[in-house]
Write a protein that holds these residues in place. Sequence first.
Motif, mmCIF file in Angstrom:
data_model
loop_
_atom_site.group_PDB
_atom_site.id
_atom_site.type_symbol
_atom_site.label_atom_id
_atom_site.label_comp_id
_atom_site.label_asym_id
_atom_site.label_seq_id
_atom_site.Cartn_x
_atom_site.Cartn_y
_atom_site.Cartn_z
ATOM 1 N N MET A 1 36.613 42.407 55.156
ATOM 2 C CA MET A 1 37.544 41.344 54.752
ATOM 3 C C MET A 1 37.447 41.113 53.253
ATOM 4 O O MET A 1 36.369 41.047 52.679
ATOM 5 N N PHE A 2 38.603 41.014 52.603
ATOM 6 C CA PHE A 2 38.639 40.819 51.155
ATOM 7 C C PHE A 2 38.141 39.422 50.801
ATOM 8 O O PHE A 2 38.604 38.429 51.358
ATOM 9 N N TYR A 3 37.180 39.355 49.893
ATOM 10 C CA TYR A 3 36.593 38.070 49.528
ATOM 11 C C TYR A 3 36.338 38.024 48.027
ATOM 12 O O TYR A 3 35.816 38.971 47.436
ATOM 13 N N ILE A 4 36.735 36.914 47.415
ATOM 14 C CA ILE A 4 36.483 36.696 45.990
ATOM 15 C C ILE A 4 35.500 35.547 45.867
ATOM 16 O O ILE A 4 35.690 34.487 46.491
ATOM 17 N N SER A 5 34.466 35.717 45.087
ATOM 18 C CA SER A 5 33.436 34.694 44.960
ATOM 19 C C SER A 5 34.004 33.418 44.347
ATOM 20 O O SER A 5 34.982 33.443 43.583
ATOM 21 N N THR A 6 33.372 32.321 44.677
ATOM 22 C CA THR A 6 33.775 31.029 44.136
ATOM 23 C C THR A 6 33.655 31.007 42.615
ATOM 24 O O THR A 6 34.487 30.423 41.920
ATOM 25 N N LYS A 7 32.634 31.661 42.106
ATOM 26 C CA LYS A 7 32.436 31.718 40.658
ATOM 27 C C LYS A 7 33.621 32.387 39.975
ATOM 28 O O LYS A 7 34.123 31.900 38.946
ATOM 29 N N LYS A 8 34.093 33.478 40.536
ATOM 30 C CA LYS A 8 35.229 34.184 39.940
ATOM 31 C C LYS A 8 36.506 33.362 40.037
ATOM 32 O O LYS A 8 37.344 33.389 39.135
ATOM 33 N N LEU A 9 36.648 32.638 41.129
ATOM 34 C CA LEU A 9 37.845 31.810 41.297
ATOM 35 C C LEU A 9 37.846 30.642 40.309
ATOM 36 O O LEU A 9 38.902 30.255 39.800
ATOM 37 N N LEU A 10 36.664 30.079 40.033
ATOM 38 C CA LEU A 10 36.573 29.045 39.014
ATOM 39 C C LEU A 10 36.886 29.622 37.637
ATOM 40 O O LEU A 10 37.549 28.972 36.810
ATOM 41 N N ALA A 11 36.422 30.837 37.390
ATOM 42 C CA ALA A 11 36.718 31.500 36.119
ATOM 43 C C ALA A 11 38.218 31.722 35.962
ATOM 44 O O ALA A 11 38.754 31.663 34.850
ATOM 45 N N ALA A 12 38.894 31.962 37.076
ATOM 46 C CA ALA A 12 40.352 32.122 37.039
ATOM 47 C C ALA A 12 41.008 30.856 36.519
ATOM 48 O O ALA A 12 41.978 30.907 35.748
ATOM 49 N N GLY A 13 40.468 29.700 36.920
ATOM 50 C CA GLY A 13 40.993 28.436 36.418
ATOM 51 C C GLY A 13 40.805 28.296 34.926
ATOM 52 O O GLY A 13 41.675 27.755 34.229
ATOM 53 N N MET A 14 39.705 28.789 34.415
ATOM 54 C CA MET A 14 39.455 28.729 32.979
ATOM 55 C C MET A 14 40.413 29.605 32.197
ATOM 56 O O MET A 14 40.805 29.275 31.075
ATOM 57 N N MET A 15 40.814 30.722 32.773
ATOM 58 C CA MET A 15 41.690 31.669 32.080
ATOM 59 C C MET A 15 43.161 31.267 32.104
ATOM 60 O O MET A 15 43.933 31.656 31.223
ATOM 61 N N ALA A 16 43.551 30.496 33.122
ATOM 62 C CA ALA A 16 44.965 30.217 33.342
ATOM 63 C C ALA A 16 45.631 29.539 32.146
ATOM 64 O O ALA A 16 46.681 29.990 31.660
ATOM 65 N N GLY A 17 45.038 28.454 31.672
ATOM 66 C CA GLY A 17 45.634 27.702 30.575
ATOM 67 C C GLY A 17 45.772 28.485 29.283
ATOM 68 O O GLY A 17 46.863 28.539 28.692
#
Length: 221
Positions: A1-17
């Motif tokens: 099952m495809f899984y992305i770590s919570t740390k990477k998902l939080l980093a995605a929030g940092m990159m968005a803006g």
Amino acid sequence: MFYISTKKLLAAGMMAGPLFTFSWLMNGAVREGYNPLRHPVSSLSIGSGGWIQAVTFLIVGILLLGFSLALIRILKSQGVSVGGARLLALCAIGLIGAGLFVCDPLSGYPSGLHTARSDRSISGILHDMFSAFLFIGYPIAAFKFYKIFGQKKESAWANYTKFSALAFICFFIITSMGFGQVTGFVEYGGLFQCITLTIFWIWVMLVSLYFLKRDRKVVMK
């Protein structure tokens, strides 16, 4: 099952803006007739080069969606309400929808055009509808996070989040006046929209950093 770590998902929030801001700044600088003080960011999705802004909406929306998923995971693990995080997911869906549907000409862009309410296209109506998910969803989400930070005894973060929401609402109202062609505000509608969006993106980035630092055990999963 495809899984992305919570740390990477939080980093995605940092990159968005930063990605969103860099994209519209660079795109707006080379678009003939585009005035960032007057015109909406969404207007950059109109025309032959509009695909750049449209793709930006889609990518940033996906990054924000990942960020909201990270918050849902963290808050669930703490037994805290995830309502605010789910509203941020709705904001993300709004950005994705804004990328799928092109807005109508507004405030003289492009080529001096402005679309009357009676002449709006289906695409323009849908664009505005999805955009509303962000502009209405964020203040409500922020007030929910204000309560969460209060429960955590994080008074500085609670106060900052409340201030961010109130500032966002105030600048959005002024933005709406500009895009609504209210005399004295039309020339600065784009500027006030940029301020409104920047308030949101700064909050997202800082909250990403907060959870990366404060909830290491959950974040590493």
